[in-house]
Design a protein around this motif. Structure first.
Motif, short mmCIF file in Angstrom:
data_model
loop_
_atom_site.label_atom_id
_atom_site.label_comp_id
_atom_site.label_asym_id
_atom_site.label_seq_id
_atom_site.Cartn_x
_atom_site.Cartn_y
_atom_site.Cartn_z
N PHE A 113 -34.05 80.78 -30.13
CA PHE A 113 -35.00 81.36 -29.17
C PHE A 113 -34.25 82.40 -28.34
CE2 PHE A 113 -37.36 77.01 -28.65
CZ PHE A 113 -37.98 77.18 -29.87
N VAL A 143 -36.91 83.49 -32.85
CA VAL A 143 -38.20 83.67 -32.19
C VAL A 143 -38.01 84.58 -30.98
CG1 VAL A 143 -40.20 82.56 -31.15
CG2 VAL A 143 -38.88 81.34 -32.90
N TYR A 188 -43.55 85.15 -30.67
CA TYR A 188 -44.29 84.07 -30.03
C TYR A 188 -45.64 84.59 -29.55
CZ TYR A 188 -45.24 80.18 -26.81
OH TYR A 188 -45.79 79.13 -26.14
N ILE A 238 -41.52 84.49 -24.54
CA ILE A 238 -40.52 83.42 -24.68
C ILE A 238 -39.26 83.84 -23.93
CG2 ILE A 238 -39.69 84.27 -26.93
CD1 ILE A 238 -39.27 81.23 -27.63
N ALA A 274 -38.57 73.66 -31.77
CA ALA A 274 -38.43 74.91 -32.52
C ALA A 274 -39.45 75.00 -33.64
CB ALA A 274 -37.00 75.03 -33.07
N THR A 288 -42.83 75.63 -32.15
CA THR A 288 -42.93 77.02 -31.66
C THR A 288 -43.09 77.99 -32.82
OG1 THR A 288 -41.57 76.44 -29.75
CG2 THR A 288 -41.78 78.78 -30.27
#
Length: 512
Positions: A367, A394, A425, A430, A477, A480
């Motif tokens: 992320f 992401v 996202y 994010i 994760a 997401t």
């Protein structure tokens, strides 16, 4: 009318005017000098050549060097002087003089138990190597017997932060990049005020630049009036200065030495989704309970003692984890909080990220709000994907800064070609900064994948190895990823002008 007058007399407006005047005077003065003096024009040209030669031989990041070399070549008369004024990424000497002695004073308290390292080594020598690296080069020991609670969104962590604050009896330490009045900060402030009145030692560090547009100039005085001892880090002054480069980007809350919170969550309402400036705000964090909390306490105290000299000689043993938690701590796996600082030449956080990618066998899920990477990080991501590791990143679906969003997207193509999978996202922005790999390793913290976080800011993170919380991050994760849209290489189209613009953005990114 009153609001207009307040704005015109306020700190932000006056600061902007003063900076604009300084910059205008600087450019005007140099242009006048170079126009009328062949000698000075030659001097500035030679200066630029010497600085280019210095950059070629320096150990600076290659992307940083290339950006400055091209800028100096484009502006041969001004480029060298611009580098001297704004290009040196080394911390200012005043910061070094204050912070280095404070860090050295606390170093003897950060003691590594060799049995823990040996225990990690029995299961994985490479993992032991990473923990040894963090201990040797950063001074941060790894611990066992520490419970970790993982938070997939800020509002869950906020609830537990309030509970921890309510249960504080001895001291509360807070260190944050952003503080903004609203539901989150106001509720925390109410508890801090009550606790300070009851005799709890409450200390607050905030980054002055991070909250420049959010807090009044009187904020530190107001905190002191409430009994909350307050330190604005590296206060912003309207003078063109390299000191403004080095910001305190950490997010740390320590309660009574045995409980700590860390992650990407600042003290502002969007982080708990009370407001929605960019859709749903996705962030991550952790709560630690156990001996590993000492690393975060030491980070805070090193910063506090550097600037609050009246406390520099206090006995730090009073803040150890076991002092107000006499019963034994429990917890599986290994926990290693670490801080990264621009005061040394060690890119600790970047090397942790690269090592995770290099060690990964099956997958790495990432992320990050900003994917503004240099060639070193790009090569690490691509190499992992090329050898068959499932690397997924992401990034935001809704940007907070459009130019940064474009810069992030400009790095997609070479990663996608190498087999890295990138997702955006879709519910919003994010802000999380997290790595998880192979069901064994994870990092949750404040460290963005951009030049400022990796080279210029004070940052911190929590490294986990074979801890149950690693699987909690993995589950988050996967959830997401299911809510995000995958970026396909076939859908990326660049015009010649757009590609040129992106190249300029990537070139200049390390300079600012």
């Amino acid at each position: 009318m009153k609001k207009i007058l307040q704005f015109l007399c306020g700190r932000i407006f006056l600061t902007g005017i003063l900076l604009l005047v300084q910059l205008s005077w600087f450019v005007f003065f140099l242009m006048k000098l170079t126009r009328y003096s062949v000698f000075l024009s030659g001097f500035f040209g030679v200066l630029s050549i010497l600085i280019v030669l210095y950059l070629i031989g320096s150990d600076d990041n290659p992307a940083y060097k290339i950006g400055w070399i091209i800028l100096i070549m484009a502006l041969p008369l001004l480029g060298g002087l611009l580098y001297l004024l704004f290009g040196n990424k080394r911390p200012s000497k005043p910061l070094q003089r204050q912070l280095v002695p404070s860090q050295k004073a606390l170093a003897p308290t950060l003691v590594q138990d060799p049995k823990i390292l040996d225990e990690i080594g029995k299961s994985d020598g490479r993992a032991e190597g990473l923990s040894r690296y963090l201990q040797r080069m950063g001074g941060w020991p790894v611990f066992g017997n520490t419970e970790v609670c993982y938070y997939s969104v800020g509002e869950k962590m906020y609830s537990d932060m309030l509970d921890a604050l309510e249960n504080a009896h001895h001291f509360i330490f807070l260190e944050y990049f952003i503080i903004q009045p609203g539901k989150m900060w106001d509720s925390i402030l109410e508890i801090l005020t009550r606790k300070a009145a009851a005799g709890v030692d409450v200390r607050l560090i905030f980054d002055d630049m991070g909250s420049l547009f959010l807090l009044p100039q009187s904020f530190p005085r107001e905190m002191e009036r409430r009994g909350i001892r307050c330190l604005p880090f590296n206060p912003f002054v309207p003078v063109l200065s390299l000191m403004m480069n080095n910001r305190d980007h950490r997010k740390i809350l320590v309660v009574d030495g045995h409980t700590a919170f860390n992650g990407g969550i600042n003290l502002s309402d969007e982080y708990i989704n009370h407001t929605h400036p960019h859709g749903h705000w996705k962030d991550t964090g952790v709560r630690l309970q156990g001996p590993a909390v000492w690393n975060f306490t030491a980070m805070f105290l090193s910063m506090w003692h550097a600037f609050r000299k009246e406390d520099a000689q206090e006995d730090v043993r009073q803040f150890f984890p076991h002092v107000y938690h006499p019963q034994p701590f429990t917890g599986e796996g290994f926990v290693q909080p670490f801080g990264d600082t621009p005061l040394d030449s060690e890119e600790l956080a970047e090397n942790v990220y690269i090592d995770i990618l290099a060690q990964a066998k099956r997958y790495v899920y990432i992320f990050t709000p900003y994917l503004i990477i240099d060639d070193i990080m790009k090569n690490a991501l691509c190499a992992a994907a090329k050898r068959g590791v499932d690397v997924r990143i992401v990034t935001p679906g809704i940007p907070d800064k459009k130019i940064v969003y474009r810069l992030t997207r400009s790095h997609y193509m070479p990663l996608l070609k190498a087999g890295v999978r990138i997702y955006e996202y879709t519910p919003g922005f994010i802000h999380a900064k997290s790595y998880v790999a192979d069901d064994e390793t994870a990092v949750i913290g404040t460290i963005n994948m951009d030049y400022r976080s990796l080279y210029l800011h004070f940052e911190c993170g929590t490294y986990l190895y074979r801890h149950p919380a690693v699987l909690d991050l993995k589950a988050d994760a996967l959830d997401t990823l299911s809510k995000s849209r995958e970026v396909r290489l076939s859908r990326i189209h660049h015009t010649a002008i757009g590609a040129l613009f992106d190249a300029v953005l990537r070139l200049l990114a390390p300079l600012f």
